[in-house]
Design a protein around this motif. Structure first.
Motif, PDB file in Angstrom:
ATOM      1  N   MET A   1      52.242  45.598  31.261  1.00 39.64           N
ATOM      2  CA  MET A   1      52.189  45.834  32.878  1.00 39.64           C
ATOM      3  C   MET A   1      52.216  44.871  33.568  1.00 39.64           C
TER       4      MET A   1
ATOM      5  N   ASP B   1      52.423  40.708  28.200  1.00 37.44           N
ATOM      6  CA  ASP B   1      51.879  42.000  28.654  1.00 37.44           C
ATOM      7  C   ASP B   1      52.649  43.012  29.013  1.00 37.44           C
TER       8      ASP B   1
ATOM      9  N   GLU C   1      51.091  37.171  31.607  1.00 33.91           N
ATOM     10  CA  GLU C   1      50.095  37.930  31.780  1.00 33.91           C
ATOM     11  C   GLU C   1      49.630  37.802  33.407  1.00 33.91           C
ATOM     12  N   ASP C   2      49.710  38.959  33.981  1.00 33.10           N
ATOM     13  CA  ASP C   2      49.430  38.721  35.515  1.00 33.10           C
ATOM     14  C   ASP C   2      47.956  38.609  36.006  1.00 33.10           C
ATOM     15  N   GLU C   3      47.027  39.279  35.051  1.00 34.44           N
ATOM     16  CA  GLU C   3      45.717  39.345  35.340  1.00 34.44           C
ATOM     17  C   GLU C   3      44.986  37.707  35.046  1.00 34.44           C
TER      18      GLU C   3
HETATM   19 CA    CA Z   1      48.953  43.452  33.524  1.00 33.95          CA
END
Ligand code: CA
Length: 229
Positions: free
Chosen positions: A55, A53, A9-11
């Protein structure tokens, strides 16, 4: 013994929220911010499940899922896709790419944990054991949670393993040496007395819930777990 999850997950905020909720549920967590980073992590130790995730910057979650499912070593690792999208098309694309399940943000940590457990059970890739309930005491080998009539029982890691072994073999008497072999493993050199120390700690933890009678001393033999007096 607890399942290891790889969270991709990038966030940062969502990753933090997930790690907090999942570690609290007893899972071991590994984190990656990108698909590339996650790919590199798969080269070491395989997780029991990937929370992915949709995105992501760079390679998308779906591309990464495809890559995992194509990899000879990684193809059996179950994947749950996390997404903000709820469209049917996306769901189908995700499942087509090999995801085992799909969860739409926002979701409750509770719902997520339930879905993870269901996928882990279905996948059978890891020896996921069923939770047990005996004499009012419940133990969940996935989350490592122990509860006495609903109240959490706080146990150290050794006491937990001891209790799990006892509950999986209820009414069976174990000598100290057998317990050392099963619970501590052959490679560890510890004295017989160590067993007594941890039995004492286990009983103390159970006594806070009035359940110390479940761990019984069998004179001249060893110990057993039993609901019977
Ligand atoms: Ca994301």
């Amino acid at each position: 013994m607890s399942a290891t999850l790889l969270v991709v997950e990038d966030e940062f905020a969502i990753r933090e929220m997930l790690s907090f909720a999942l570690e609290d549920a007893g899972f071991r967590l590994k984190q990656a911010a990108t698909a590339e980073q996650a790919q590199a992590m798969l080269g070491n130790e395989l997780p029991d499940l990937i929370l992915l995730d949709w995105m992501l910057p760079g390679a998308s979650g779906v591309e990464f899922a495809r890559r995992v499912k194509r990899g000879e070593k990684t193809k059996d690792v179950p994947i749950i896709l996390l997404t903000a999208r709820g469209e049917e098309d996306d769901k189908i694309r995700g499942l087509d790419a090999g995801a085992d399940d799909y969860i739409v943000k926002p979701f409750s940590p509770r719902e997520l944990v339930a879905r993870i457990k269901a996928v882990l059970r279905r996948s059978g890739a890891t020896p996921v054991e069923n939770s047990l309930e005996l004499g009012g005491l419940a133990i969940d080998p996935i989350s490592h949670r122990v509860s006495a009539k609903g109240a959490t029982v706080k146990l150290g890691p050794t006491e937990y393993r001891l209790l799990l072994h006892f509950m999986q073999n209820a009414d069976r008497v174990f000598t100290r040496n057998q317990l050392l072999d099963s619970v501590w493993g052959h490679q560890v050199i510890v004295e017989d007395r160590t067993v007594d120390v941890h039995i004492r700690r286990l009983r103390k933890a159970l006594s806070e819930h009035g359940m110390e009678h479940l761990v019984q001393t069998v004179r001249g033999s060893g110990y057993r777990f039993s609901e019977k007096e």
